[in-house]
Design a protein around this motif. Structure first.
Motif, short mmCIF file in Angstrom:
data_model
loop_
_atom_site.label_atom_id
_atom_site.label_comp_id
_atom_site.label_asym_id
_atom_site.label_seq_id
_atom_site.Cartn_x
_atom_site.Cartn_y
_atom_site.Cartn_z
N TRP A 33 0.84 -1.20 0.00
CA TRP A 33 0.00 0.00 0.00
C TRP A 33 0.87 1.25 0.00
O TRP A 33 0.58 2.21 0.68
CB TRP A 33 -0.94 -0.04 1.22
CG TRP A 33 -2.21 0.73 1.09
CD1 TRP A 33 -2.39 1.93 0.47
CD2 TRP A 33 -3.51 0.36 1.62
NE1 TRP A 33 -3.69 2.34 0.57
CE2 TRP A 33 -4.41 1.39 1.28
CE3 TRP A 33 -3.98 -0.71 2.36
CZ2 TRP A 33 -5.75 1.36 1.63
CZ3 TRP A 33 -5.32 -0.74 2.71
CH2 TRP A 33 -6.19 0.27 2.36
N PHE A 34 1.98 1.20 -0.69
CA PHE A 34 2.85 2.36 -0.90
C PHE A 34 3.24 3.02 0.43
O PHE A 34 3.26 4.24 0.55
CB PHE A 34 2.18 3.35 -1.86
CG PHE A 34 1.77 2.69 -3.14
CD1 PHE A 34 2.71 2.35 -4.11
CD2 PHE A 34 0.45 2.33 -3.37
CE1 PHE A 34 2.36 1.69 -5.26
CE2 PHE A 34 0.08 1.67 -4.52
CZ PHE A 34 1.03 1.35 -5.47
N HIS A 52 -0.07 7.62 6.82
CA HIS A 52 0.97 7.66 5.78
C HIS A 52 2.36 7.56 6.41
O HIS A 52 2.50 7.75 7.62
CB HIS A 52 0.81 8.94 4.96
CG HIS A 52 -0.35 8.85 4.03
ND1 HIS A 52 -0.21 8.76 2.66
CD2 HIS A 52 -1.69 8.79 4.28
CE1 HIS A 52 -1.40 8.66 2.11
NE2 HIS A 52 -2.31 8.68 3.06
N ARG A 128 -4.12 -0.11 -8.30
CA ARG A 128 -2.68 -0.16 -8.05
C ARG A 128 -2.39 -0.92 -6.77
O ARG A 128 -1.48 -1.73 -6.69
CB ARG A 128 -2.12 1.27 -7.99
CG ARG A 128 -2.24 2.01 -9.32
CD ARG A 128 -2.11 3.51 -9.17
NE ARG A 128 -0.77 3.93 -8.81
CZ ARG A 128 -0.44 4.45 -7.64
NH1 ARG A 128 -1.33 4.64 -6.71
NH2 ARG A 128 0.80 4.81 -7.40
N ASN A 132 -0.67 -4.73 -6.59
CA ASN A 132 0.52 -4.95 -5.76
C ASN A 132 0.29 -6.08 -4.75
O ASN A 132 1.16 -6.92 -4.54
CB ASN A 132 0.83 -3.66 -4.98
CG ASN A 132 2.10 -2.98 -5.45
OD1 ASN A 132 2.80 -3.48 -6.32
ND2 ASN A 132 2.38 -1.83 -4.87
N THR A 142 6.27 -7.02 -4.55
CA THR A 142 5.32 -6.10 -5.18
C THR A 142 5.85 -5.69 -6.55
O THR A 142 7.00 -5.98 -6.89
CB THR A 142 5.11 -4.85 -4.33
OG1 THR A 142 6.39 -4.21 -4.16
CG2 THR A 142 4.55 -5.20 -2.96
N SER A 146 6.92 2.79 -4.02
CA SER A 146 6.05 3.77 -3.36
C SER A 146 5.95 5.08 -4.12
O SER A 146 5.02 5.83 -3.97
CB SER A 146 6.52 4.02 -1.93
OG SER A 146 7.88 4.35 -1.95
N SER A 148 5.47 5.49 -7.36
CA SER A 148 4.69 5.43 -8.60
C SER A 148 3.37 6.17 -8.44
O SER A 148 2.52 5.75 -7.69
CB SER A 148 4.38 3.98 -8.96
OG SER A 148 5.56 3.26 -9.02
N LYS A 149 3.25 7.27 -9.12
CA LYS A 149 2.06 8.10 -8.91
C LYS A 149 1.02 7.93 -10.01
O LYS A 149 -0.11 8.35 -9.86
CB LYS A 149 2.46 9.57 -8.79
CG LYS A 149 3.05 9.90 -7.43
CD LYS A 149 1.99 9.69 -6.34
CE LYS A 149 2.56 9.90 -4.94
NZ LYS A 149 1.73 9.25 -3.91
#
Lengths: 150, 151
Positions: A33-34, A52, A128, A132, A142, A146, A148-149
């Motif tokens: 989850w980034f 976050h 996304r 992953n 994965t 993290s 990758s936007k």
């Protein structure tokens, strides 16, 4: 009733117990989850918040239903961007259903308003995150970093 | 917008655009992840496109409207096996491939120009299963599952 809904279904070669653990374990979440994790007791009525890597809490709410390893319903409100926060509560339902040697995972994210910006935002995020998660459970790693936007 | 039915699905696969393109167009690979169906097509603009069940019955047919390897395929897609869905007329299926880190973002968009299409409802159930198996096949060498709840 006006409503915005996003539905995402995938099949993951794993067990319902392992998938449930992957969806609720903080350290495992961070991997797919980034860097984000969700804090909760995962019992009905317990609070839920998305944290976050820098400590910001962007989303918060409450566990409305929890039936391991089958079903989880979260009252989910965005707390960061004002225009998304103003839309109020959404509902996120996760359903796990054994299918042969895999598990069917269905995510339904819905809010009682038309053309919701929150639902548009999560429609970009879920594919996304779940891509992953599927790779992590099936291959041990994965596919997206993290940063990758897109 | 309200007069049409629309399905969109995005998945991200650890592979290259060339390998994903091959998996989407090679009948031997398609059969492995897509219910055992047989696809016949020359994959050129204007070429006929056919999808048959494992027993040989025609399931769907149409034509390649646009093709740009390894980035984009547009198919005019007509159901042929179910009278009610066939009566809805042709749908349009767009397949887009876009490199993303060391992976490829695959977007499938399936549209039909009428509200509450039964055909679009049917493909909305089928695409996630097919694409989950495709992703597993490319990343692990095996599909995720052979037992679909509807089959």
């Amino acid at each position: 009733m006006p409503r915005s809904t996003f539905v995402y279904v995938t099949y993951i070669r794993t067990t319902p117990e392992q998938l449930w653990s992957a969806l609720t374990d903080q350290e495992f979440q961070k991997q797919y989850w980034f860097g984000v994790h969700c804090e909760s007791e995962w019992t009905p009525g317990s609070s839920w918040k998305m944290v976050h890597p820098d400590g910001r809490i962007t989303d918060a709410g409450e566990i409305l239903e929890s039936d391991p390893p089958r079903r989880l319903v979260i009252r989910w409100r965005h707390e960061d961007k004002p225009e998304l926060k103003a839309e109020g509560d959404s509902l996120c339902t996760m359903e796990l259903e054994p299918t042969g040697r895999a598990v069917k995972l269905s995510i339904t994210h819905t809010i009682e308003r038309e053309s919701s910006k929150l639902i548009t935002a999560v429609s970009g995020g879920w594919p996304r995150i779940i891509s992953n998660l599927k790779s992590l459970l099936e291959t041990g790693s994965t596919i997206l970093a993290s940063g990758s936007k897109r | 917008m309200s007069a049409s039915s629309h399905f969109v699905y995005v998945t991200i696969i650890r592979t290259t655009p060339a390998k994903l393109w091959e998996a989407l167009t090679d009948p031997k690979l398609i059969r492995q992840y897509w219910y055992g169906v047989n696809v016949e097509c020359a994959w050129t603009k204007g070429a006929p496109w056919k999808l048959a069940f494992p027993d040989g019955r025609l399931a769907d047919a149409g034509e390649i409207l646009e093709i740009a390897p390894p980035r984009r395929i547009l198919i005019r897609w007509q159901n042929e096996w179910n009278p009610e869905m066939k009566a809805e007329g042709p749908s349009c299926c767009t397949i887009d491939l876009e490199p993303l880190d060391d992976a490829v973002k695959l977007t499938i968009t399936h549209d039909l120009d009428r509200p509450e299409s039964r055909f679009i409802r049917a493909v909305s159930g089928a695409w996630p299963y097919t694409l989950a198996n495709l992703k597993s096949l490319l990343e692990t060498g095996a599909v995720a599952t052979n037992s679909h709840p509807g089959h």
